[in-house]
Motif scaffolding. Structure first.
Motif, short mmCIF file in Angstrom:
data_model
loop_
_atom_site.label_atom_id
_atom_site.label_comp_id
_atom_site.label_asym_id
_atom_site.label_seq_id
_atom_site.Cartn_x
_atom_site.Cartn_y
_atom_site.Cartn_z
N GLU A 35 0.83 -1.21 0.00
CA GLU A 35 0.00 0.00 0.00
C GLU A 35 0.86 1.26 0.00
O GLU A 35 0.50 2.27 -0.62
N ARG A 36 1.98 1.20 0.69
CA ARG A 36 2.90 2.35 0.67
C ARG A 36 3.42 2.60 -0.74
O ARG A 36 3.46 3.76 -1.20
N MET A 37 3.80 1.53 -1.44
CA MET A 37 4.31 1.70 -2.80
C MET A 37 3.22 2.20 -3.74
O MET A 37 3.47 3.08 -4.59
N LYS A 38 2.01 1.68 -3.59
CA LYS A 38 0.91 2.14 -4.45
C LYS A 38 0.61 3.61 -4.21
O LYS A 38 0.29 4.35 -5.16
N LEU A 39 0.70 4.04 -2.96
CA LEU A 39 0.37 5.43 -2.65
C LEU A 39 1.42 6.39 -3.19
O LEU A 39 1.07 7.43 -3.78
N PHE A 40 2.68 6.06 -3.01
CA PHE A 40 3.74 7.01 -3.35
C PHE A 40 4.25 6.90 -4.79
O PHE A 40 5.14 7.66 -5.17
N THR A 41 3.72 5.97 -5.57
CA THR A 41 4.12 5.91 -6.97
C THR A 41 3.16 6.68 -7.88
O THR A 41 3.30 6.63 -9.10
#
Length: 255
Positions: A5-11
């Motif tokens: 979820e962190r990667m999805k949010l910040f990409t």
């Protein structure tokens, strides 16, 4: 799941832009208020006045949170998420946790950034964080942003449409609660228990961080009947209840 979820949010670009806008809006409005304050008069800058713009930043945070979930519904990637993690509740709680933590960080940066800039603009003003009320007024902004983000994620899950979720959140937070006060006889009584008014009570308390000066020198005072501690608990309960309803709804319907 948290890492995903962190990667999805910040990409994606929108969280970065929302974060910058939230910081600029909150700190900018606070700078305007503090910069125009009197030196030693009725409208002397106080700790409360440094947080004058927190509600504007909170509105942007709710946009960020709503987009974090509605964008997945818009492009259909939520189906891939649910295929990878059949436990929908766990996936949605992970997303909410990441968004809430980001909102918490942005809230603290905006609150302490506003306060630090006020110290630069008005070095002789009584802006020291000497009391618990002062610390809550500043550090508490992060907690309110985080819980507001949870509410926004819940609304996004329920509506699954970016424009609708954002419109509902902004209209309610910025207008509906104040309009309810206009209802004859019962408007003020209802307003005392509305979530964002109660959240404001947690930050402002009885006005101690205004140091007894004109309340217009800081954020508007809350009329909530609860104490500061119970106000935070109430706002958190509303956020958790909405999220529980949203997750239960998402588990029952097609992605």
């Amino acid at each position: 799941m948290l890492a995903v979820e962190r990667m999805k949010l910040f990409t994606t670009r929108s969280p970065w832009w929302c974060a910058l806008v939230a910081l600029a809006t909150t700190i900018g409005f606070s700078a305007l208020v503090v910069g125009n304050a009197d030196d030693g008069g009725e409208f002397t800058a106080t700790v409360a006045s440094t947080q004058f713009g927190y509600s504007f930043g909170m509105a942007v945070i709710m946009v960020l949170a709503a987009l974090a979930v509605t964008t997945e519904y818009r492009f259909g990637t939520i189906r891939t998420t649910f295929q990878a993690v059949p436990n929908r509740a766990a996936a949605l709680v992970a997303k909410t946790t990441v968004v809430a933590l980001v909102a918490l960080v942005i809230g603290e940066l905006s609150a302490f950034g506003s306060w630090a800039l006020a110290l630069v603009l008005k070095p002789n003003a009584p802006l020291a964080l000497d009391t618990a009320a002062d610390w809550i007024n500043v550090a508490g902004v992060g907690a309110i942003y985080a819980l507001a983000a949870v509410i926004a994620v819940a609304v996004g899950i329920l509506l699954r449409h970016s424009a609708g979720a954002i419109a509902l959140l902004l209209i309610y937070a910025l207008a509906v609660e104040d309009l309810i006060r206009l209802i004859p006889s019962v408007g003020d009584d209802i307003y005392q228990w509305l979530p964002f008014n109660v959240a404001n009570k947690f930050l402002t308390g009885d006005g101690a961080s205004n140091m007894g000066r004109n309340v217009d020198a800081g954020a508007p005072m809350s009329t909530a009947a609860l104490s500061q501690g119970w106000s935070l608990a109430y706002f958190a309960a509303v956020a958790v209840a909405l999220l529980a309803i949203a997750v239960a709804t998402a588990r029952k319907r097609d992605a």
